[in-house]
Design a protein around this motif. Structure first.
Motif, PDB file in Angstrom:
ATOM      1  N   GLU A 274       0.850  -1.192   0.000  1.00 25.46           N
ATOM      2  CA  GLU A 274       0.000   0.000   0.000  1.00 25.46           C
ATOM      3  C   GLU A 274       0.883   1.239   0.000  1.00 25.46           C
ATOM      4  OE1 GLU A 274      -2.672   0.029   3.295  1.00 25.46           O
ATOM      5  OE2 GLU A 274      -3.832  -1.689   2.606  1.00 25.46           O
ATOM      6  N   TYR A 308      -9.418  -1.233 -13.413  1.00 26.02           N
ATOM      7  CA  TYR A 308      -9.485   0.043 -12.697  1.00 26.02           C
ATOM      8  C   TYR A 308      -8.494   1.053 -13.266  1.00 26.02           C
ATOM      9  CZ  TYR A 308     -12.184  -2.404  -9.052  1.00 26.02           C
ATOM     10  OH  TYR A 308     -13.131  -3.116  -8.365  1.00 26.02           O
ATOM     11  N   SER A 329      -5.884   3.616  -6.113  1.00 26.21           N
ATOM     12  CA  SER A 329      -5.309   2.744  -5.088  1.00 26.21           C
ATOM     13  C   SER A 329      -6.369   2.256  -4.107  1.00 26.21           C
ATOM     14  CB  SER A 329      -4.190   3.472  -4.336  1.00 26.21           C
ATOM     15  OG  SER A 329      -3.598   2.614  -3.377  1.00 26.21           O
ATOM     16  N   ASP A 330      -7.187   3.160  -3.592  1.00 26.43           N
ATOM     17  CA  ASP A 330      -8.217   2.760  -2.632  1.00 26.43           C
ATOM     18  C   ASP A 330      -9.220   1.805  -3.259  1.00 26.43           C
ATOM     19  OD1 ASP A 330      -7.074   4.291  -0.648  1.00 26.43           O
ATOM     20  OD2 ASP A 330      -8.460   5.974  -0.879  1.00 26.43           O
ATOM     21  N   THR A 331      -9.601   2.083  -4.499  1.00 34.11           N
ATOM     22  CA  THR A 331     -10.574   1.224  -5.176  1.00 34.11           C
ATOM     23  C   THR A 331     -10.014  -0.164  -5.398  1.00 34.11           C
ATOM     24  OG1 THR A 331     -11.526   3.148  -6.298  1.00 34.11           O
ATOM     25  CG2 THR A 331     -12.009   0.993  -7.233  1.00 34.11           C
ATOM     26  N   LEU A 333      -7.413  -1.612  -3.864  1.00 33.24           N
ATOM     27  CA  LEU A 333      -7.086  -2.295  -2.612  1.00 33.24           C
ATOM     28  C   LEU A 333      -8.321  -2.834  -1.901  1.00 33.24           C
ATOM     29  CD1 LEU A 333      -4.273   0.010  -1.215  1.00 33.24           C
ATOM     30  CD2 LEU A 333      -4.049  -2.428  -1.762  1.00 33.24           C
ATOM     31  N   SER A 334      -9.452  -2.184  -2.051  1.00 34.38           N
ATOM     32  CA  SER A 334     -10.674  -2.693  -1.441  1.00 34.38           C
ATOM     33  C   SER A 334     -10.981  -4.093  -1.954  1.00 34.38           C
ATOM     34  CB  SER A 334     -11.842  -1.749  -1.741  1.00 34.38           C
ATOM     35  OG  SER A 334     -13.052  -2.269  -1.234  1.00 34.38           O
ATOM     36  N   ARG A 335     -10.823  -4.285  -3.254  1.00 35.52           N
ATOM     37  CA  ARG A 335     -11.061  -5.617  -3.830  1.00 35.52           C
ATOM     38  C   ARG A 335      -9.919  -6.577  -3.490  1.00 35.52           C
ATOM     39  NH1 ARG A 335     -11.430  -8.805  -8.656  1.00 35.52           N
ATOM     40  NH2 ARG A 335     -13.595  -9.470  -8.984  1.00 35.52           N
ATOM     41  N   TRP A 337      -7.973  -6.720  -0.820  1.00 40.79           N
ATOM     42  CA  TRP A 337      -8.020  -7.256   0.537  1.00 40.79           C
ATOM     43  C   TRP A 337      -9.147  -8.280   0.710  1.00 40.79           C
ATOM     44  CZ3 TRP A 337      -4.320  -7.665   3.739  1.00 40.79           C
ATOM     45  CH2 TRP A 337      -3.311  -6.699   3.811  1.00 40.79           C
ATOM     46  N   LYS A 338     -10.249  -8.105   0.019  1.00 43.52           N
ATOM     47  CA  LYS A 338     -11.323  -9.108   0.097  1.00 43.52           C
ATOM     48  C   LYS A 338     -10.871 -10.430  -0.523  1.00 43.52           C
ATOM     49  CE  LYS A 338     -15.146  -5.767   0.081  1.00 43.52           C
ATOM     50  NZ  LYS A 338     -14.341  -4.534  -0.027  1.00 43.52           N
TER      51      LYS A 338
END
Length: 390
Positions: A274, A308, A329-331, A333-335, A337-338
């Motif tokens: 990250e 993305y 990055s936030d978009t 990383l959300s996927r 980490w899941k």
């Protein structure tokens, strides 16, 4: 040399990004450290999420997947001889597709060639300059000479060991990692698969997986300690160990006499970097994250990152908006980490961990029993396996 987007890494992620950008009227150059033959010789994953198939089709490389890919409506999990089938299509309305990563790469090469894509092979990236500016430069060597590639953005699709992640200053990045105390010994053979769908097998001797690349080529794995060497595993020993770990009726149908195309041992790790963007530099795929292969997420996560990134760059160059770039990055990383969670969960439930006590082993069995008896649990597994929405 100048371009709008310099792409480092000519595997499926880099080639797919180049293709999507080209379709959006955005120029790119791909730098690949290895030769084309080497890239096409790499043996990798073979399960595509439904969303990945859609993105590849959008990129104009879906024809052969539709003709030769094998849609799978389910997967099976076993605990010794107890078995539960996860009805992927019945629970989610979507299958997965078995189609090898090598074939995806081959299709993308053909698409880039047809559109005159610039791919420079055997280009060794030395450094990336000025990533915090609007004019980064990639310095690389080719045929013994140093070259400079000027761009507006740089996309790092160069894998875990590539140089792009290290171009983000240490003060600006955080890395999360878990290494597993075992690896997968894989065998690729010219034999018909033992079953029509993948079988994930938990056993006291360790995990095993029955997979395939086509109707004629099978892919099998067994869990081994990290201390094992390939020389310790003659082919006959591999077949014997695999047969011990999968259900008896499945083992009875194993075809073991075909040509062995490849054997290798791969360590397992979970890893996330990250952020996935710093200034003009983006990361995608293994450059940013690694998952254990248990959940079949590695290639699919890379395709999601590219989706993305392409969307963000398209908005920048064609609509004058930086919103996608700022949120990339936030978009992503959300996927990520899941999917890390799902791959970690599958790995934790199905493998034999040397340090586990009796209580933890009972918990593993309880997880499996819950899947057998709960449609809600099976639906959760299915939703993650076929791919979370973008």
């Amino acid at each position: 040399m100048k371009t709008q987007v310099a792409i480092i890494g000519g595997g499926p992620a880099g080639l797919l990004l180049s293709q999507l950008l080209d379709l959006s009227g955005i120029d790119s150059v791909v730098l690949e450290r290895r030769s084309r033959d080497y890239v096409l010789g790499r043996i990798r994953a073979g399960v595509l999420e439904a969303g990945s198939v859609s993105i590849l089709t959008e990129a104009g490389v879906g024809d052969r997947i539709g003709q030769e890919g094998q849609p799978h409506d389910g997967v099976e999990l076993s605990w010794h001889d107890e078995r539960v089938r996860i009805d992927l299509t019945g629970l989610t309305g979507r299958p997965v597709t078995v189609y090898g990563q090598t074939e995806v790469t081959r299709d993308l090469y053909a698409a880039r060639d047809a559109r005159g894509g610039r791919i420079i092979h055997e280009a060794e990236v030395l450094r990336i300059e000025d990533v915090e500016s609007d004019a980064p430069v990639v310095v690389y060597t080719k045929d013994g000479r140093e070259h400079r590639l000027e761009a507006r953005f740089v996309a790092g699709c160069d894998g875990f060991h590539g140089p792009t992640r290290r171009a983000i200053p240490g003060r600006a990045r955080q890395e999360f990692q878990r290494e597993y105390p075992f690896g997968w010994l894989g065998l690729l053979s010219r034999t018909p698969p033992v079953a029509d769908e993948l079988i994930y097998a938990a056993h006291a001797r360790g995990f095993a997986l029955c997979s395939m690349r086509s109707h004629e080529v099978s892919r099998y794995y067994v869990q081994v300690p990290l201390t094992e060497k390939l020389d310790d595993w003659p082919v006959a020993r591999f077949w014997e160990e695999l047969a011990r770990r999968i259900p008896a009726d499945v083992a009875a149908k194993l075809v073991t006499g075909g040509e062995v195309l490849e054997m290798s041992i791969a360590p397992l790790r979970s890893f996330v970097c990250e952020p996935m963007r710093h200034g003009a530099l983006f990361l995608a795929g293994d450059a940013a994250h690694i998952v254990p292969p248990t959940g079949a997420k590695g290639l699919n996560l890379a395709i999601g990152d590219v989706h993305y990134m392409h969307r963000a760059l398209d908005r920048h160059f064609n609509a004058g908006s930086n919103a996608g770039i700022e949120g990339y990055s936030d978009t992503a990383l959300s996927r990520v980490w899941k999917c890390e969670r799902f791959s970690w969960w599958m790995t934790s439930m199905l493998h034999d961990f040397p340090q586990l006590g009796d209580f933890e082993k009972r918990m593993q069995k309880a997880e499996f029993d819950y899947l057998m008896r709960s449609e809600t649990a099976r639906k959760s597994l299915a939703e993650n396996y076929v791919g979370l929405p973008y």
